[in-house]
Motif scaffolding. Sequence first.
Motif, PDB file in Angstrom:
ATOM      1  N   TRP A 149      13.492  10.607  13.128  1.00 13.07           N
ATOM      2  CA  TRP A 149      12.064  10.325  13.109  1.00 13.07           C
ATOM      3  C   TRP A 149      11.668   9.174  12.200  1.00 13.07           C
ATOM      4  CZ3 TRP A 149       7.788  11.927  15.795  1.00 13.07           C
ATOM      5  CH2 TRP A 149       8.048  12.864  16.801  1.00 13.07           C
ATOM      6  N   TYR A 150      12.530   8.769  11.278  1.00 15.29           N
ATOM      7  CA  TYR A 150      12.149   7.701  10.361  1.00 15.29           C
ATOM      8  C   TYR A 150      11.741   6.416  11.083  1.00 15.29           C
ATOM      9  CZ  TYR A 150      11.946   4.980   6.059  1.00 15.29           C
ATOM     10  OH  TYR A 150      11.506   4.201   5.015  1.00 15.29           O
ATOM     11  N   PRO A 151      12.529   5.915  12.033  1.00 12.96           N
ATOM     12  CA  PRO A 151      12.121   4.678  12.718  1.00 12.96           C
ATOM     13  C   PRO A 151      10.805   4.826  13.470  1.00 12.96           C
ATOM     14  CG  PRO A 151      14.433   5.157  13.130  1.00 12.96           C
ATOM     15  CD  PRO A 151      13.845   6.387  12.498  1.00 12.96           C
ATOM     16  N   GLU A 152      10.598   5.972  14.108  1.00 11.84           N
ATOM     17  CA  GLU A 152       9.367   6.169  14.864  1.00 11.84           C
ATOM     18  C   GLU A 152       8.155   6.249  13.940  1.00 11.84           C
ATOM     19  OE1 GLU A 152       7.513   9.152  18.279  1.00 11.84           O
ATOM     20  OE2 GLU A 152       9.673   9.077  17.894  1.00 11.84           O
ATOM     21  N   LEU A 153       8.293   6.980  12.838  1.00 20.60           N
ATOM     22  CA  LEU A 153       7.195   7.086  11.882  1.00 20.60           C
ATOM     23  C   LEU A 153       6.901   5.733  11.247  1.00 20.60           C
ATOM     24  CD1 LEU A 153       8.203  10.434  10.130  1.00 20.60           C
ATOM     25  CD2 LEU A 153       6.345  10.105  11.778  1.00 20.60           C
ATOM     26  N   ALA A 157       7.313   2.843  12.576  1.00 19.53           N
ATOM     27  CA  ALA A 157       6.621   2.015  13.566  1.00 19.53           C
ATOM     28  C   ALA A 157       5.155   2.423  13.674  1.00 19.53           C
ATOM     29  CB  ALA A 157       7.313   2.134  14.917  1.00 19.53           C
ATOM     30  N   LEU A 158       4.890   3.724  13.688  1.00 17.67           N
ATOM     31  CA  LEU A 158       3.514   4.209  13.786  1.00 17.67           C
ATOM     32  C   LEU A 158       2.694   3.832  12.556  1.00 17.67           C
ATOM     33  CD1 LEU A 158       4.184   7.757  15.265  1.00 17.67           C
ATOM     34  CD2 LEU A 158       2.879   5.942  16.372  1.00 17.67           C
ATOM     35  N   GLY A 174       3.146  -7.596   7.234  1.00 13.67           N
ATOM     36  CA  GLY A 174       3.891  -7.944   6.038  1.00 13.67           C
ATOM     37  C   GLY A 174       4.548  -6.788   5.312  1.00 13.67           C
ATOM     38  N   TYR A 175       4.527  -5.605   5.901  1.00 14.76           N
ATOM     39  CA  TYR A 175       5.074  -4.426   5.232  1.00 14.76           C
ATOM     40  C   TYR A 175       6.383  -3.990   5.873  1.00 14.76           C
ATOM     41  CZ  TYR A 175       5.686   0.414   3.741  1.00 14.76           C
ATOM     42  OH  TYR A 175       6.204   1.585   3.252  1.00 14.76           O
ATOM     43  N   VAL A 194       6.758   8.912   2.049  1.00 15.58           N
ATOM     44  CA  VAL A 194       7.692   7.858   1.647  1.00 15.58           C
ATOM     45  C   VAL A 194       7.320   6.546   2.335  1.00 15.58           C
ATOM     46  CG1 VAL A 194      10.083   7.062   1.835  1.00 15.58           C
ATOM     47  CG2 VAL A 194       9.617   9.414   1.136  1.00 15.58           C
ATOM     48  N   ILE A 195       6.945   6.630   3.601  1.00 12.45           N
ATOM     49  CA  ILE A 195       6.618   5.432   4.373  1.00 12.45           C
ATOM     50  C   ILE A 195       5.235   4.895   4.034  1.00 12.45           C
ATOM     51  CG2 ILE A 195       6.281   4.547   6.729  1.00 12.45           C
ATOM     52  CD1 ILE A 195       8.350   6.693   7.621  1.00 12.45           C
ATOM     53  N   GLN A 196       4.301   5.768   3.687  1.00 13.23           N
ATOM     54  CA  GLN A 196       2.937   5.320   3.409  1.00 13.23           C
ATOM     55  C   GLN A 196       2.881   4.287   2.290  1.00 13.23           C
ATOM     56  OE1 GLN A 196       1.318   9.338   2.880  1.00 13.23           O
ATOM     57  NE2 GLN A 196      -0.230   8.888   4.420  1.00 13.23           N
ATOM     58  N   GLN A 197       3.433   4.609   1.136  1.00 15.55           N
ATOM     59  CA  GLN A 197       3.472   3.690  -0.007  1.00 15.55           C
ATOM     60  C   GLN A 197       2.101   3.093  -0.306  1.00 15.55           C
ATOM     61  OE1 GLN A 197       6.261   2.994  -2.060  1.00 15.55           O
ATOM     62  NE2 GLN A 197       7.045   4.775  -0.956  1.00 15.55           N
ATOM     63  N   TYR A 198       1.100   3.947  -0.438  1.00 13.32           N
ATOM     64  CA  TYR A 198      -0.263   3.470  -0.676  1.00 13.32           C
ATOM     65  C   TYR A 198      -0.473   2.930  -2.093  1.00 13.32           C
ATOM     66  CZ  TYR A 198      -1.604   5.779   3.712  1.00 13.32           C
ATOM     67  OH  TYR A 198      -1.724   6.148   5.038  1.00 13.32           O
ATOM     68  N   GLY A 199       0.453   3.189  -2.992  1.00 12.94           N
ATOM     69  CA  GLY A 199       0.264   2.720  -4.357  1.00 12.94           C
ATOM     70  C   GLY A 199       0.588   1.258  -4.569  1.00 12.94           C
TER      71      GLY A 199
END
Length: 459
Positions: free
Chosen positions: A274-278, A280-281, A286-287, A337-342
Amino acid sequence: MTASLAALGIAIFLAGGSPALAVPTVVTGYNNNDEASPAFAFSKVPPPSKGDAAEKAVFQVITGERDRNGGDTAVLHDGRLPAEADEPGANFFFRAGTAGGWLRVDLGRVIEIKRIASYSWHPGSRGPQVYTLYASDGLASGFELQPLREARPDQRGWQTIAAVDTRGKGKEPGGQYGVSIAPAEGTLGKFRYLLFDIARTADADPFAHTFYSEIDVIEAGSEVVPIPFASAVAAPPFVIWATNRSCSISINTAQAPDLKDWAEKKLGPVLAEWYPELAALLGSTGYTAPARFTVELKPGRGVAATAGTRITANSIWIKAELEREALGALLHEEVHVIQQYGRARRNSPEAKAPPGWLVEGIPDYLRWFKYEPQSHGADIVWMRGLRNFTPRYDAGYRVSANFLNYASEKYDTNLVTKLNAACREHRETGEVFKKSAGKTLSELNDEWVKWVQEELAPK
């Protein structure tokens, strides 16, 4: 195989003390993220030791503030090492947003020091070491045991021993570092106190505080032994790669060995698939999603939590939910982990934090409506089981997920992707709803509430 950075000789500057016995050389060892292991093995720097003078010393922060997400000063001389690259509790580091601080070591008596060493490990900017080392026997004229931060220690009865900076130009900062400070011949001198003036590794990154794993002080004539590998880690973490090889996932079950089989056969494959799909979503301009993250299963409280690229999950809860919510809960954390909003706030501390309901609502939306819709964990079927339920878009993780699913299906299938980008870039999310649905958040909420009430009404 290990790689070693160039050795660097540093001259000593004296202030109020007797001349040192020899000019020390700073030798730096480096293992990149693929080469590093809990053994801390370097080609030119000895591994961390047991039985050294630091083992019974008193370590104290005298300026600055340690980060409460990490270990206290005891982890610097306890003879134990991190099991993996991103293990906050096994490392000492200063609080995010600060410039660093001073760490004082009291050896208890004046001893003749042969060598001083420091070790660190982190996959990113918290790997390198930047500090100035001072020492004193405590007897010099004008000596101050606790000089003020504004004062230079070498003007307060301390000797400057060495300046350490392991940052390599043009190189990935992440990895494992070992620093050895010793003269080619003789000893560093006779001292009781050491003072580490520690700086962060990047001025523009308030989170770039080094993860210090161990500090050794080797007394002349003493015998020390390397910290046994078994003390560093009970069992090596299980590593699996995302199906598109974009990310390595390390799962540590050392403190929950009965979950090892489940982690390797169930959890790992789900996170890898699921990591690649998440990613992509949750893409944005630039991220690039993190290329590695860790999961540690151990007894604790609650369910799970994510800090940066490190997930910690309560093994007690996980074991009770193996056939129900365990996998979904950890997929939720993978989204964090993918969000990285900080990241935006690191460059612009004044940036406004994203709405909390979206920070958690987006992971639950992806969990309940993408990963496991068949479980009906956040849809109308689930809502029918609630009592005294008052719909509102920010009423809870699953409720927010339901709201996002409603708006996505009715107005814009890319809504969550756009909201995620706005959160990551700390832009106003209300504008996203206005452009995607043609309604304000309040108006969209009223429409969704009406729909929910109609769906829940007795038929």
